[in-house]
Design a protein around this motif. Structure first.
Motif, short mmCIF file in Angstrom:
data_model
loop_
_atom_site.label_atom_id
_atom_site.label_comp_id
_atom_site.label_asym_id
_atom_site.label_seq_id
_atom_site.Cartn_x
_atom_site.Cartn_y
_atom_site.Cartn_z
N HIS A 105 1.04 -1.14 0.06
CA HIS A 105 0.06 0.11 0.13
C HIS A 105 0.85 1.26 0.07
O HIS A 105 0.59 2.29 -0.79
CB HIS A 105 -0.81 -0.15 1.16
CG HIS A 105 -1.78 1.19 1.16
ND1 HIS A 105 -3.24 1.07 1.34
CD2 HIS A 105 -1.87 2.28 1.19
CE1 HIS A 105 -3.80 2.13 1.25
NE2 HIS A 105 -2.96 3.30 1.18
N HIS A 109 1.59 4.30 -2.85
CA HIS A 109 1.57 5.96 -2.88
C HIS A 109 2.58 6.37 -3.47
O HIS A 109 2.59 7.47 -4.17
CB HIS A 109 1.56 6.10 -1.31
CG HIS A 109 0.24 6.20 -0.52
ND1 HIS A 109 -0.20 7.45 -0.08
CD2 HIS A 109 -0.72 5.19 -0.28
CE1 HIS A 109 -1.30 6.98 0.66
NE2 HIS A 109 -1.40 5.83 0.40
N CYS A 202 -5.80 9.42 2.95
CA CYS A 202 -5.96 7.92 2.90
C CYS A 202 -6.37 7.39 4.25
O CYS A 202 -5.75 8.07 5.08
CB CYS A 202 -4.74 7.45 2.20
SG CYS A 202 -4.90 5.37 1.93
N GLY A 204 -5.62 4.17 5.13
CA GLY A 204 -4.94 2.60 5.24
C GLY A 204 -3.93 2.72 6.18
O GLY A 204 -3.57 3.78 7.01
N HIS A 206 -0.08 2.47 6.59
CA HIS A 206 1.29 2.91 6.02
C HIS A 206 2.36 2.59 6.56
O HIS A 206 2.34 2.57 7.88
CB HIS A 206 1.42 4.26 5.48
CG HIS A 206 -0.16 4.60 4.51
ND1 HIS A 206 -0.93 5.02 5.22
CD2 HIS A 206 -0.13 4.64 3.47
CE1 HIS A 206 -1.93 5.21 4.60
NE2 HIS A 206 -1.50 4.89 3.50
ZN LIG Z 1 -2.82 4.86 1.50
#
Ligand SMILES: [Zn+2]
Length: 416
Positions: A105, A109, A202, A204, A206
């Motif tokens: 992920h 980016h 985002c 998510g 990281h």
């Molecule tokens: Zn992300």
């Protein structure tokens, strides 16, 4: 009220305790809702975390429409007791899976910004797959140069080990940041910054530094739905992929006793060589079959068939033979070579050890219907076949009857 997301501020947190707010028992699974969680639910192209709650395996994590995170424990997920509402539970996240997802992920980016810088291509979607990941970028005419350039830019960011930071900002603050894409959420916006390189909204998990992502490798690209789909692997996956690619290339090179980089040109040469050998074999086969056809005709008896009115037909040579282990194409070639040399009929059979094959042919000046004759012969072999009046082929499993079947066909040909 939504679940407090511990991974928002600490993506390295793998063990935590939380209070159970709700437990729903279903027929196949138990759904557990906590006041806070570090489990990432499926979303934004990234699959869910797995792990355990009080020892019970968590096989899926989803977000419901109220912003609550639902932990799905499968039936028989033991060994721990099923959590009950109000109790504190100990939670554990599968660290290897989390690290893998963080690498892919975070790598996405970096790669997405690299494509903007390399060829002005924006990322439209992302999918984190089980083996590789893909991004769809807005690029009409992808080139190898563009891919290499983006890969170079992305890996430079990794090698520089740039810090990656999480910012929770208001919409007004977000508007002042050079975001790569617009935020889809209202209120507090979570922005991921890759130091001096990229800012993206985002939710998510990281890496905290780009170095943790490891190598970013583009495996391939293809045109898809007016965009370009780029397949890539990061970190541990890139290492696994490198080993596979290296093993495959080394094995190919070993076959030719050359170094790894010379493998492709050796394969190309071998293919060329094989092509010209096949051509040469075909030429030699033509010569050999012409010779064989000549010998068979010399030895063949002269015949004269009688038609239905009792009138004799043109005299012709009758060639019958059972040949050991020929392929059907070769048998056909031989039959043509026989019948093209003058009035003749060729009834040829071969046995490849598993089944019998037949080819019946006649020269153009004879009246026999070889298709019908062959059809009957194949039936006697327990199989099928047919063709035109001048050339027919087929076969059957009763290879032991081959000689007799050909003899019967020859008799039938003469007695019409
Ligand atoms: Zn992300």
């Amino acid at each position: 009220m939504g679940t407090e997301r511990l991974y928002y501020t600490d993506s390295g947190l793998l063990e935590f305790s939380a209070s159970v707010t709700e437990v729903r028992e279903g027929p196949n699974a138990t759904h557990i809702i906590l006041d806070r969680t570090a489990f990432y639910p499926t979303g934004g192209g990234q699959p869910n975390d797995t792990g355990s709650i009080n020892g019970a395996a968590i096989i899926d994590v989803i977000e419901d429409e109220d912003g609550r995170i639902v932990h799905v424990a499968g039936k028989g997920a033991g060994p721990g007791p099923i959590p009950v509402a109000g109790k504190t539970v100990e939670c554990r996240i599968d660290g290897a899976r989390r690290l893998d997802h963080m690498q892919q992920h975070s790598g996405q980016h970096i790669l997405s910004q690299a494509f903007v810088q390399a060829c002005g291509a924006e990322t439209r979607s992302f999918h984190l797959g089980a083996a590789t990941s893909t991004i769809d970028i807005d690029l009409q005419s992808p080139t190898d140069e563009c891919m290499r350039s983006a890969e170079e830019i992305a890996n430079r960011v990794v090698f520089e080990d740039r810090p990656m930071r999480v910012h929770l900002v208001s919409e007004a603050e977000a508007a002042r940041l050079p975001l790569r894409k617009e935020s889809a959420v209202q209120g507090t916006i979570r922005v991921i910054e890759i130091d001096g390189f990229d800012w993206s909204p985002c939710g998510g998990t990281h890496a905290s530094r780009a170095g943790q992502v490891g190598l970013i490798a583009i495996k391939g690209f293809e045109r898809a739905k007016k965009m370009t789909r780029v397949e890539f692997v990061c970190g541990q996956r890139a290492l696994v992929d490198y080993r596979l690619a290296n093993d495959a290339a080394t094995k190919v090179a070993l076959q030719f006793s050359v170094d790894r980089e010379s493998g492709p040109s050796s394969v190309e040469r071998a293919i060329q060589e094989n092509r010209s050998l096949k051509k040469r074999v075909r030429e030699l086969l033509e010569i050999a079959l012409r010779e064989e056809a000549g010998r068979m005709l010399e030895l063949a008896p002269q015949m004269q068939a009688i038609d239905k009115t009792g009138a004799p037909s043109v005299p012709f040579k009758m060639v019958t033979a059972v040949l050991p282990a020929r392929d059907l194409e070769e048998l056909r070639m031989l039959a043509w070579k026989i019948v093209e040399r003058g009035p003749s009929a060729a009834l040829l059979g071969t046995n490849d050890g598993q089944a019998a094959k037949l080819v019946f042919a006649r020269s153009a000046d004879l009246p026999f219907a070889m298709g019908a004759l062959l059809g009957k012969a194949c039936q006697a072999l327990g199989g099928r076949g047919g063709g035109k009046p001048d050339m027919a082929q087929g076969g059957g499993p009763d290879a032991g009857k081959l000689q007799a079947v050909i003899e019967n066909a020859a008799t039938a040909l003469l007695s019409k």
